[in-house]
Design an enzyme around this catalytic site. Structure first.
Site, PDB file in Angstrom:
ATOM      1  N   HIS A  77      -9.249  -9.988  20.321  1.00 61.41           N
ATOM      2  CA  HIS A  77     -10.117 -11.328  20.234  1.00 61.41           C
ATOM      3  C   HIS A  77      -9.103 -12.570  20.597  1.00 61.41           C
ATOM      4  O   HIS A  77      -9.665 -13.548  21.421  1.00 61.41           O
ATOM      5  CB  HIS A  77     -10.250 -11.471  18.837  1.00 61.41           C
ATOM      6  N   GLU A  78      -8.044 -12.503  20.219  1.00 66.34           N
ATOM      7  CA  GLU A  78      -7.158 -13.781  20.454  1.00 66.34           C
ATOM      8  C   GLU A  78      -6.800 -13.460  22.074  1.00 66.34           C
ATOM      9  O   GLU A  78      -6.464 -14.612  22.880  1.00 66.34           O
ATOM     10  CB  GLU A  78      -5.763 -13.945  19.833  1.00 66.34           C
ATOM     11  N   HIS A  96      -9.199 -15.248  24.255  1.00 64.34           N
ATOM     12  CA  HIS A  96      -8.818 -16.737  24.350  1.00 64.34           C
ATOM     13  C   HIS A  96      -7.745 -17.023  25.353  1.00 64.34           C
ATOM     14  O   HIS A  96      -7.936 -17.836  26.235  1.00 64.34           O
ATOM     15  CB  HIS A  96      -8.495 -17.156  23.094  1.00 64.34           C
ATOM     16  N   HIS A 113      -9.161 -16.975  28.970  1.00 73.93           N
ATOM     17  CA  HIS A 113      -9.878 -18.213  29.082  1.00 73.93           C
ATOM     18  C   HIS A 113      -8.892 -19.265  29.629  1.00 73.93           C
ATOM     19  O   HIS A 113      -9.032 -20.125  30.584  1.00 73.93           O
ATOM     20  CB  HIS A 113     -10.658 -18.560  28.036  1.00 73.93           C
TER      21      HIS A 113
END
Length: 671
Positions: free
Chosen positions: A461-462, A465, A468
């Site tokens: 998940h991290e 990010h 991105h």
């Protein structure tokens, strides 16, 4: 000597020289950087040339670089490696920064020049990206109170300063409660705990200076303790301490702070002409208004609650079969859910964990990024802010793209949870700058460090990010990377979690810590088959938190947030054995700052899209389909906030999804 925070960084990739930065450098560096930024703002506001995009909007984009560097370093260490000096600095800095940015937004001459460029926008021949930056800049000034005057203007400045101080205090109170509490365990208290929990408890005890193993309030330790300990009395004691964070009375109690924050947010919104803080906050999000958020959450709440109630009946029967009468309690749920998972799916987390080594899961996240986007990761030997941190250079076709820093282990100086931040964001104006991106997690330390499946999902998940940020390709920093609508920012992170569930990824990287053998196919099948296990519980604890957050901000601020929380939960029919994932006194997402205030729902809003987005890969050539990967980068990961979030998703997928994809993905309705 020159302050290392203000000197040019003659370091590899201009990474902050952490080995030369001392705590006493921060305060003078901040003062000098604030003064430099004030001078830059004054020059823009007082420019005698007619206002245009270059001398107003681009000038604002180029201002404050020294301040960005100082704050990028400071907030990194303040969140991930705090100490009393840094906590004191944070308390001092918060109101100063709030006052500084309030002065900018209240600068009438500056706002007049911004407004003049905005009014002339049709005659300026701007690029799409420039038009977007102009709109966001003008809107940001208006929403900050630039159009206010007199008493309203003065009051807005007071509110911002007070909110900044309260958010800092909320965070530090929570960190203090988490740092101070621990429960010592005797050898007999360890009976029934798998080896990885025992090892983590011993490591935590060594860090705390205790005589033996301890349970702390770090999620990576307390969650598996609640999951595996057969000692109901110890589970209850640990659980009560966990949910009491921020509500223990005394100097670290957050309840009055939360009440004041809610009052001030409502006043702030009304000064700007909004009915409520939720109306103000959601105006710039995909959801747009509170009613749409409530509709989504309630569509999910009803099937999730039904599943949770059905599961509670099963777990209660299991508890009674153990000779324990009475009701299922919150400290019982994880323990009996784990026993049920082992019975129904024959999946033993203690047997699973050796296959989920931290280093191998990092490799897996990197390997997926290589197959999808052509990224390569080379370890860097550079000074960082803590010995646990490690760094990599990120390249594509040999070209430097970014620096990625991983800070994975739990420690007392680190706030709880997991997050991604950028010490420097990508931009091409006023000069080309590549990002320095950090993932911070709170995994239990070990040799080797072993993860739960939820931990591994958090890592992916991290890293979503981080992608991105690292793949951002825009001109202006204000729209770079994760500078997007809050209910869109979780799409890349939640979408990337899906690659952990790709069988070929687990088959390659889920290898046993001792033997090196790959995860057996039977275990792999069980892991994937149990992916939605206990999803009623997980969904209920999340949606309840999101609805409490929405209720806090959608209307008049409650005088007693704890009573308002109880009212919301009662109206929902909250299952008695499940509590909110984040109760008010430790709801840092909502009260440590404005980031997720009236916006905790955004994880679920993004999940509606991430389930549909991953389906696009499966409908094409599979999880690593090159055309879909290219489209994901082109339309979402590289574009930052250069267009409206809905337009970006439509460009990638061609349509917006319904909630059905989410419900099916969570197993709450038939696929």
């Amino acid at each position: 000597m020159t302050n290392p925070l203000l000197a040019e960084w003659q370091t590899l990739f201009e990474i902050a020289p952490f080995d030369r930065i001392k705590d006493e450098d921060f305060a003078p560096a901040l003062e000098e950087a604030l003064a430099a930024h004030r001078a830059e703002i004054a020059a823009i506001a007082e420019n005698s040339e007619p206002p245009n995009f270059a001398n107003v909007i681009e000038a604002l984009e180029g201002a404050g670089k020294a301040l960005d560097r100082v704050l990028g370093v400071f907030f990194t260490v303040a969140g991930a490696d705090s100490n009393p000096a840094r906590e004191g600095l944070q308390r001092d800095f918060s109101p100063k920064l709030a006052a500084h940015f309030s002065e900018i937004s209240a600068n009438k001459a500056l706002f007049a020049r911004v407004a003049a460029v905005w009014e002339a926008r049709e005659q300026l021949d701007l690029t799409d990206e420039q038009s977007r930056v102009l709109m966001l800049t003008h809107r940001g000034f208006v929403r900050s109170g630039a159009a206010l005057s007199g008493d309203d203007e003065a009051r807005m400045k007071e509110i911002k300063g007070r909110l900044a101080a309260l958010g800092t205090q909320f965070t530090q109170n929570l960190l203090a409660d988490e740092r101070e509490w621990f429960m010592e365990l005797s050898d007999s208290d360890l009976d029934g705990l798998p080896g990885f929990v025992v090892d983590a408890a011993r490591a935590a005890g060594a860090e705390k200076g205790a005589k033996g193993p301890v349970v702390t309030l770090s999620r990576s330790l307390i969650a598996p303790f609640l999951q595996f300990s057969p000692r109901r009395d110890l589970r209850e004691r640990a659980y009560r301490a966990w949910v009491a964070r921020g509500a223990n009375g005394g100097e670290t109690d957050n309840r009055e702070i939360a009440a004041e924050i809610l009052r001030l947010r409502e006043e702030r919104a009304r000064l700007l002409g909004y009915r409520s803080f939720a109306e103000y906050k959601l105006e710039t999000e995909m959801a747009r208004e509170p009613g749409r958020v409530r509709e989504l959450l309630m569509q999910v709440w009803h099937p999730a609650r039904a599943r949770a109630e059905s599961d509670a009946e099963v777990l209660t029967r299991m508890m009674h079969a153990d000779g324990i009468n009475g009701d299922l309690e919150p400290w019982d749920w994880r323990y009996y859910a784990e026993k049920r998972r082992k019975a129904e799916h024959d999946l033993d987390e203690a047997a699973l964990k050796p296959y989920l080594q931290l280093d191998r899961m990092i490799e897996a996240a990197f390997a997926c990024a290589h197959r999808l986007f052509g990224l390569a990761f080379r370890p860097l030997d550079v000074p960082l802010y803590h010995p646990d941190c490690r760094a990599w250079e990120v390249t594509r076709n040999g070209d430097h793209l970014a620096v990625f820093i991983g800070d994975y282990y739990a420690r007392g100086s680190k706030r709880s949870g997991a997050w991604c931040s950028a010490m420097r964001s990508q931009a091409r104006f006023p000069r080309v700058q590549t990002p320095v991106v950090i993932n911070v997690c709170n995994f239990a330390k070990g040799d080797p460090a072993l993860l739960s499946y939820d931990d591994a999902r958090t890592l992916f998940h991290e890293f979503g990010h981080a992608l991105h940020q690292m793949l951002s390709d825009v001109t202006y920093e204000s729209i770079s990377g994760t500078s997007v609508a809050r209910d869109f920012v979780e799409l890349p992170s939640q979408l990337y979690e899906h690659w952990l569930e790709v069988p070929e990824v687990l088959a390659e990287f889920a290898t046993h810590a001792e033997t090196g053998a790959p995860m057996p196919q039977a275990m792999l099948d069980k892991v994937l088959g149990a992916a939605n296990f206990d999803m009623g519980f997980q969904t209920v604890e999340y949606v309840a938190s999101a609805l409490v957050d929405l209720d806090f901000h959608d209307g008049t601020a409650p005088a007693d947030p704890m009573a308002a929380q109880a009212e919301t939960l009662a109206a929902l029919g909250m299952p008695r054995a499940i509590t909110m994932r984040h109760a008010t006194p430790h709801f840092a997402h909502v009260f440590a700052g404005d980031g997720y205030s009236s916006g905790y729902y955004s994880y679920m809003w993004s999940e509606v899209m991430d389930a549909d987005a991953f389906a696009a890969f499966n409908e094409a050539g599979g999880a690593f389909d090159p055309d879909r990967a290219q489209a994901l980068e082109r339309h979402i990961l590289s574009t930052g906030g250069s267009r409206e979030a809905q337009d970006l998703y439509l460009a990638f997928r061609g349509r917006m999804p319904g909630v059905e994809a989410l419900l099916k993905g969570r197993g709450l309705i038939a696929a």
